[in-house]
Design a protein around this motif. Structure first.
Motif, short mmCIF file in Angstrom:
data_model
loop_
_atom_site.label_atom_id
_atom_site.label_comp_id
_atom_site.label_asym_id
_atom_site.label_seq_id
_atom_site.Cartn_x
_atom_site.Cartn_y
_atom_site.Cartn_z
N LYS A 87 -5.65 6.54 -3.86
CA LYS A 87 -6.41 5.73 -2.91
C LYS A 87 -7.17 4.63 -3.65
CE LYS A 87 -9.79 5.84 0.81
NZ LYS A 87 -10.69 6.67 1.65
N ALA A 137 0.81 -1.21 0.00
CA ALA A 137 0.00 0.00 0.00
C ALA A 137 0.84 1.25 0.00
CB ALA A 137 -0.94 -0.01 1.21
N ASP A 138 2.08 1.20 0.59
CA ASP A 138 2.90 2.40 0.69
C ASP A 138 3.30 2.93 -0.68
OD1 ASP A 138 2.73 2.24 3.39
OD2 ASP A 138 4.62 1.15 3.65
N GLU A 195 -9.74 0.78 1.02
CA GLU A 195 -11.14 0.70 1.43
C GLU A 195 -11.72 -0.57 0.82
OE1 GLU A 195 -14.93 3.71 1.34
OE2 GLU A 195 -13.87 3.40 -0.56
N TYR A 240 -3.20 -4.87 1.06
CA TYR A 240 -3.49 -3.44 0.97
C TYR A 240 -4.16 -2.96 2.26
CZ TYR A 240 -2.45 -3.95 -3.97
OH TYR A 240 -1.80 -4.21 -5.16
N GLU A 271 -4.30 -0.20 3.74
CA GLU A 271 -4.91 1.12 3.71
C GLU A 271 -6.09 1.21 2.74
OE1 GLU A 271 -3.99 3.36 5.86
OE2 GLU A 271 -2.47 1.97 6.60
#
Length: 290
Positions: A8, A2-3, A37, A33, A35
């Protein structure tokens, strides 16, 4: 993982009675992932799908009744806050480990990346045959090679996807519609070969109902992309038959018959319907002003 994501990510998972598989799917995505949604759209499930998804770390949006796979995708797209949407099935067929390969295509400049199921992917013979016909027909209509028209595993830019929400049906043919819409509008689409796994649980697809859906999709492919490519050949056939019949009646009876007039009229009407459909299609894919 994710970094390294510059935008997003929202992952949308439509689910109906998938309690047996939804937990591992969500957990694997959350691991890769953290981070992102993760939205599970519970489409009127009667089992523990919603509770299992919440426990695994997803945000659950529930339909009070089953509205269809496409309706669940539309709900997810409206609720998602990410700039990139990833859509995959809840039944375990799609491997979340393939998500980076789809995202890579978006970073290369494509607006949609689709997971194209390889020949060795699990599917029954009838479904493989139907998908093969879809792909060949769609490739002929669009002029692009389409290896998997109906795959539900894809990554797409959210803003562009929402432009076409109004076109999407509530049923299982939403992948066909959105793929053709992007191509018709001139957005670059790429296919990434994946291996689909054997699904967990029972399929919601029915042979008779989906046999009819097969025919509808064939016509929808044409009307979504280029109606004249269907209507013009049909018009030409009627016109050719009319010419041939007129030649026959003139040579044998020395006159022009009502049947010849009917065939010529049908040819003109079919052509005009195709022409109007082409204009309507162009208006449907007109890009909105920013």
């Amino acid at each position: 993982m994710a970094d390294s994501e510059p935008m997003k990510l929202s992952v949308i998972i439509p689910a109906k009675n998938e309690a047996a598989s939804i937990g591992p799917v969500v957990e694997q995505i959350r691991t890769g992932y953290p981070e992102a949604e993760i939205l599970v759209i519970d489409d009127g499930s009667t089992d523990a799908t919603a509770e299992t998804a919440k426990t695994a770390g997803a945000t659950v949006v529930s339909h009070p009744a089953s509205l269809g796979n496409g309706a669940a995708i539309k709900t997810g797209a409206r609720k998602a806050s990410g700039e990139i949407l990833v859509m995959l099935d809840a039944d375990g067929q799609h491997d979340p480990a393939d998500i980076p390969r789809l995202l890579e295509k978006l970073y290369e400049g494509y607006d949609m990346a689709i997971g194209a199921r390889s020949a060795g992917s699990h599917a029954n013979a009838a479904r493989l045959a139907a998908n093969g016909i879809y792909n060949v027909f769609a490739s002929l209509i669009t002029g692009h090679t389409i290896p998997d028209l109906t795959s539900g595993f894809r990554a797409v830019k959210a803003k562009l996807f929402r432009n076409f929400i109004y076109l999407l049906p509530n049923g299982f043919s939403y992948p066909t519609t959105i793929t053709m819409a992007f191509m018709r509008a001139g957005y670059p689409v790429e296919f990434v070969q994946i291996k689909a796994q054997k699904r967990e649980g029972k399929s919601h697809i029915r042979p008779i109902r989906d046999g009819i859906r097969f025919l509808i999709i064939i016509f929808k492919v044409a009307t979504l992309y280029a109606p004249l490519k269907i209507f013009f050949p049909m018009s030409a056939v009627f016109f050719s038959i009319g010419i041939a019949y007129y030649a026959y009646t003139y040579s044998t009876m020395g006159r022009f018959t009502n049947m010849s007039m009917l065939l010529f009229s049908a040819a003109v009407i079919i052509f005009l319907i195709g022409l109007i459909s082409e204009q309507i299609t162009a208006l449907n894919y007109k890009q909105p002003s920013d």
